[in-house]
Design an enzyme around this catalytic site. Structure first.
Site, PDB file in Angstrom:
ATOM      1  N   HIS A  40      -9.599 -40.899  -0.884  1.00 33.68           N
ATOM      2  CA  HIS A  40     -10.708 -40.683   0.060  1.00 33.68           C
ATOM      3  C   HIS A  40     -10.517 -41.630   1.238  1.00 33.68           C
ATOM      4  O   HIS A  40      -9.669 -42.523   1.195  1.00 33.68           O
ATOM      5  CB  HIS A  40     -12.050 -40.976  -0.621  1.00 33.68           C
ATOM      6  CG  HIS A  40     -12.201 -42.424  -0.979  1.00 33.68           C
ATOM      7  ND1 HIS A  40     -11.671 -42.957  -2.140  1.00 33.68           N
ATOM      8  CD2 HIS A  40     -12.768 -43.457  -0.313  1.00 33.68           C
ATOM      9  CE1 HIS A  40     -11.912 -44.262  -2.172  1.00 33.68           C
ATOM     10  NE2 HIS A  40     -12.574 -44.597  -1.078  1.00 33.68           N
ATOM     11  N   HIS A 126      -8.263 -46.392   6.575  1.00 33.91           N
ATOM     12  CA  HIS A 126      -7.035 -46.249   5.792  1.00 33.91           C
ATOM     13  C   HIS A 126      -7.368 -45.625   4.441  1.00 33.91           C
ATOM     14  O   HIS A 126      -8.499 -45.695   3.974  1.00 33.91           O
ATOM     15  CB  HIS A 126      -6.348 -47.608   5.597  1.00 33.91           C
ATOM     16  CG  HIS A 126      -7.159 -48.568   4.805  1.00 33.91           C
ATOM     17  ND1 HIS A 126      -8.181 -49.319   5.363  1.00 33.91           N
ATOM     18  CD2 HIS A 126      -7.147 -48.882   3.483  1.00 33.91           C
ATOM     19  CE1 HIS A 126      -8.736 -50.059   4.425  1.00 33.91           C
ATOM     20  NE2 HIS A 126      -8.146 -49.817   3.274  1.00 33.91           N
TER      21      HIS A 126
END
Length: 184
Positions: A40, A126
């Site tokens: 995710h 990220h």
């Protein structure tokens, strides 16, 4: 409950990230690698909250997406955060970063209004592939060896999700508690 707000991925993105992760693993001697179903993009880590506070968080989420239409990100590059002789290895994102940053800032503001502290480090989007990773070769060699298809791997962002992080039978699981659509 331990919670965070994230952008969830479609299965084809998770599959592609798993392919990249396996390439990274082939250069690793050790590491704690994310399970593919857990991939995710975190927008905001909140931490421990009482279940009674979830309604306030979901209301803040609804407020934070005001004026933000669905947008697209793409997988960009491998990166790392050094941690002594180990590192966190991650995949960066590109694309409509101005919209992503606007969403992050509006989320910070709306969560701040309910008492959740703003992130002092700023937002560094990220996707974590592995933690506590030890590489057999320098990171630069891994980054240049792993070919990333920047054009094909598009992340369509239509919603943000409130996720619970918990362990079930020793396995870390991220369970969506609420999904907030973006404005159409």
């Amino acid at each position: 409950m331990r919670v965070f707000i994230a952008i969830e991925f479609e299965q084809h993105i998770k599959d592609y990230l798993n392919k990249i992760q396996k390439q990274v693993m082939s250069y690793s001697t050790d590491g704690n690698f994310s399970r593919p179903e857990n991939f995710h993009l975190t927008l905001k880590f909140i931490g421990e909250v009482q279940p009674s506070f979830l309604g306030s968080i979901t209301a803040a989420m609804a407020q934070s997406v005001h004026g933000i239409k669905p947008f697209k990100l793409r997988l960009h590059n491998l990166g790392n955060f050094p941690r002594g002789n180990k590192m966190i290895i991650w995949m960066g994102v590109g694309g409509e970063l101005d919209v992503l940053n606007l969403l992050f800032n509006q989320l910070e503001t709306s969560l701040g209004s309910i008492g959740i502290a703003k992130d002092t480090r700023g937002y560094s989007p990220h996707i974590t592939l592995g933690r506590e990773v030890r590489l057999a070769v320098p990171f630069s060699k891994v980054a240049s060896a792993v070919a990333i298809d920047h054009q094909q791997q598009i992340i369509e962002v239509h919603k943000i999700s409130l996720m619970e992080s918990k362990r079930e039978e020793g396995r870390l699981m991220y369970i969506p508690l609420h999904r907030q659509p973006l404005a159409d």
